[in-house]
Design an enzyme around this catalytic site. Sequence first.
Site, PDB file in Angstrom:
ATOM      1  N   LYS A  76      38.598  -4.453 -35.191  1.00 56.18           N
ATOM      2  CA  LYS A  76      38.921  -4.089 -36.581  1.00 56.18           C
ATOM      3  C   LYS A  76      39.762  -2.809 -36.606  1.00 56.18           C
ATOM      4  O   LYS A  76      39.862  -2.116 -35.584  1.00 56.18           O
ATOM      5  CB  LYS A  76      37.636  -3.915 -37.379  1.00 56.18           C
ATOM      6  N   ARG A 118      23.939  -2.449 -45.991  1.00 58.43           N
ATOM      7  CA  ARG A 118      25.382  -2.288 -46.110  1.00 58.43           C
ATOM      8  C   ARG A 118      26.025  -3.644 -46.391  1.00 58.43           C
ATOM      9  O   ARG A 118      26.620  -3.857 -47.425  1.00 58.43           O
ATOM     10  CB  ARG A 118      25.930  -1.650 -44.830  1.00 58.43           C
ATOM     11  N   TYR A 157      50.352  29.817 -39.647  1.00 62.95           N
ATOM     12  CA  TYR A 157      49.927  30.002 -41.042  1.00 62.95           C
ATOM     13  C   TYR A 157      48.751  30.968 -41.145  1.00 62.95           C
ATOM     14  O   TYR A 157      47.821  30.931 -40.328  1.00 62.95           O
ATOM     15  CB  TYR A 157      49.488  28.653 -41.636  1.00 62.95           C
ATOM     16  N   MET A 205      50.997  20.680 -39.940  1.00 60.26           N
ATOM     17  CA  MET A 205      51.161  19.240 -40.152  1.00 60.26           C
ATOM     18  C   MET A 205      51.780  18.555 -38.936  1.00 60.26           C
ATOM     19  O   MET A 205      51.362  17.473 -38.534  1.00 60.26           O
ATOM     20  CB  MET A 205      52.033  18.989 -41.391  1.00 60.26           C
TER      21      MET A 205
HETATM   22  C1  LIG Z   1      32.213  -1.895 -36.213  1.00 63.31           C
HETATM   23  C2  LIG Z   1      31.188  -2.935 -35.998  1.00 63.31           C
HETATM   24  C3  LIG Z   1      30.837  -3.315 -34.694  1.00 63.31           C
HETATM   25  C4  LIG Z   1      31.294  -2.558 -33.483  1.00 63.31           C
HETATM   26  O1  LIG Z   1      30.594  -1.353 -33.424  1.00 63.31           O
HETATM   27  P1  LIG Z   1      30.775  -0.276 -32.277  1.00 63.31           P
HETATM   28  O2  LIG Z   1      29.773   0.763 -32.597  1.00 63.31           O
HETATM   29  O3  LIG Z   1      32.176   0.226 -32.399  1.00 63.31           O
HETATM   30  O4  LIG Z   1      30.543  -0.944 -30.978  1.00 63.31           O
HETATM   31  C5  LIG Z   1      29.976  -4.395 -34.547  1.00 63.31           C
HETATM   32  N1  LIG Z   1      29.460  -5.034 -35.636  1.00 63.31           N
HETATM   33  C6  LIG Z   1      29.759  -4.665 -36.893  1.00 63.31           C
HETATM   34  C7  LIG Z   1      29.150  -5.408 -38.036  1.00 63.31           C
HETATM   35  C8  LIG Z   1      30.625  -3.595 -37.125  1.00 63.31           C
HETATM   36  O5  LIG Z   1      30.895  -3.225 -38.382  1.00 63.31           O
END
Ligand SMILES: *Cc1c(COP(=O)(O)O)cnc(C)c1O
Length: 345
Positions: free
Chosen positions: A33, A128, A242, A291
């Site tokens: 992701k 969640r 800065y 930046m």
């Molecule tokens: C992001 C996520 C993972 C992976 O988690 P890591 O801690 O990066 O290994 C697995 N399952 C779900 C549902 C996630 O949201």
Amino acid sequence: MSTAKLTINLDALVTNWQNLNAMTNCETAAVVKANGYGLDAGRVAKALAKAGARNFFVAAAEEGVALRRALGPGPGISVFSGHMEGDTKLLKEFQLTPMLNSLDQMLRHFETLPGHPFGVQLDSGMNRLGMEPAEWAAVRDIALGQGPVLLMSHLACADDPAHPMNAQQLRVFREMTDGIEVPRSLAATGGMLLGPDYHFDLCRPGVGLYGGEPFGDALPVVQLDLPVIQLRDVEPGESVGYGNAWVAQTPARIATVAAGYADGLQRALTKGDVFAYAGEARCPIVGRVSMDLITVDVTALDQVPASLTLLNEEQTIEHLAQAAGTIGYEILTSLGHRYARTYQG
Ligand SMILES: *Cc1c(COP(=O)(O)O)cnc(C)c1O
């Protein structure tokens, strides 16, 4: 060229996947992701597919579309956010498997894409995503009648092995799924390290693949080199950057390197022990992070190289995270779009 260089070691990434895979007797998928935690989901997934990974997870259908384009047909691509309104066409056309999170999503899926593969995400206590025990009890027979390919849940505290929440969520997940003849998945990186009770049929590591905690044995995957744009000598009493935040106490030589908070190098980095490396030599960062620029005290160097290194085997995303008061995940996914990216392996 004043563009900082981000080198992504796909061999190290594959080794991390193989080492995690070797810890279990079940299938190891890969979570890609957020564009592969910022490192390019397509390239990451292709390297892992070549090494034997058969299933990938993304957060949203659109990410799945991009990944399918990169991977081609074959590997499984699952979507954590499930089947949202507007996803139907994408799920179908790009063979994406939604992890259904609610009764609403279930109805939408069965109505619009009957027979299309799906999984079910269950809430074992994180609150969640996913169906809660009572909701699941009400719909599970209908869901199971449609043949889900996976039942999954997610742990809230897996990075802390001693946390009682782990065993509690394991118990709830088992209560919701024991006796069902469908593959199950509970563990991300942290869960994999909790031991075989947590592995079930498929593990879903993300951050460990990319070299992050809680997978302490992970190989670092990223190196970041910042070109030196300018060198100057400052006298005692002269300030740098800065807010005059740093003032030379002795004659000093300052290198200005090309990257800053717009590239994901947070201003808070200077709160901790973060250095710019010249080979093995550690040079302190002085003044504020701008930046696009960072200033480094290179007085101790006989020779200043063309670039200084911020991420290497010594100083990892975890060091930067600790300094900035965040987690490796956030450092990784913030790594900037301006970097010239090179892939090894
Ligand atoms: C992001 C996520 C993972 C992976 O988690 P890591 O801690 O990066 O290994 C697995 N399952 C779900 C549902 C996630 O949201």
